[in-house]
Design a protein around this motif. Structure first.
Motif: not given
Length: 292
Positions: A57-62
């Protein structure tokens, strides 16, 4: 023997709620207990970077999509279900092969990246890894089909871990063949199917090609291939190979899983063994009997 399913739900919730600047170190702290899965990598591994490269999982979007995905995983009781499934599967495996070596196992369940088109499309929202003794990593987007199979996914990965912990000689990087991985995927699926049935037990990426004789023949033609950099195309298919810089060979996603299921099913039918009893079967023998 201890199986530890890390409480990544609490950690991921904290990461998603934190300011962006604080998230990398919070993610690093979450991943640190499973860092041993990189112990054979040359040099120091940045676990945060590996998380991103592995479709975590991203930590800068979504953020909102990830919060919804995390809530779905939590509502499905994924962590507890994985723990129960692994305990039960170890008992079944020990009964079938009393001398199996069961290491202490750390399980890392992470939410997958909803913005990764390859993961969410061809890979059907799931990646997993148990190639290093003592570690199981499941990276999942909570499609309903994936939530239904969460136990089977964990048990599939456990099968790999027990096979290679007990017989590390089966995976000598200098000599290992595509055939070994194809057989191992078939054995892992067969074990999951023994416990959860055919519908839930098969890895989803292999189902579409299961009855395709041309795909089966193509995979069989490559079973002797060596060089682990070549395996992705033969086992996971061209799309995955291209994603990671490999050379396509003309196979759909999950082709090696489909072929492995067919070879192992033929072997089990011919020998009368259960999947659990066949945990340590030599891949060459499975292939010989499966093709006979």
């Amino acid at each position: 023997m201890t199986i530890t399913v890390l409480d990544t739900h609490t950690a991921m919730q904290e990461i998603l709620d934190a300011p962006q600047a604080d998230r990398p170190e919070l993610l690093r702290a979450m991943l640190e207990p499973a860092k041993g899965m990189y112990r054979y990598f040359p040099g120091e591994v940045d676990v945060v970077q590996m998380h991103a490269l592995s479709s975590g999982f991203p930590i800068d979007r979504d953020e909102e999509r990830c919060r919804e995905g995390l809530a779905a995983l939590h509502a499905a009781d994924a962590w507890e279900r994985i723990g129960r499934a692994l305990d039960e599967a170890v008992a079944v495996q020990r009964a079938a092969v009393p001398d199996v070596v069961v290491p202490d196992i750390v399980v890392l369940l992470t939410l997958a990246d909803p913005g990764d088109a390859h993961l969410m499309g061809p890979n059907l929202g799931m990646t997993a890894n148990s190639s290093v003794s003592g570690y199981i990593v499941i990276n999942v987007w909570p499609y309903p089909e994936n939530l239904d199979r969460i136990e089977a996914t964990a048990v599939h990965e456990l099968n790999h871990n027990l096979r290679y912990t007990t017989r590390p000689d089966f995976w000598n990087p200098a000599t290992v063949t595509v055939g070994e991985q194809v057989v191992s995927e078939g054995l892992a699926d067969a074990f999951a199917r023994q416990l959860y049935g055919d519908e839930l037990g098969r890895a989803r990426i292999g189902v579409a090609s299961l009855a395709d004789d041309a795909v089966f023949a193509k995979v069989v033609s490559g079973l002797g291939t060596t060089g682990m950099q070549n395996f992705a195309a033969w086992v996971h298919g061209d799309a995955t190979a291209v994603r990671y810089g490999g050379t396509p060979v003309g196979l759909p996603t999950g082709a090696g899983y489909a072929a492995g299921n067919r070879l192992v099913d033929a072997y089990l039918a011919a020998t009368g063994r259960t999947a659990a009893e066949a945990l340590l079967a030599e891949s060459a023998e499975v292939i010989r009997v499966g093709l006979a």
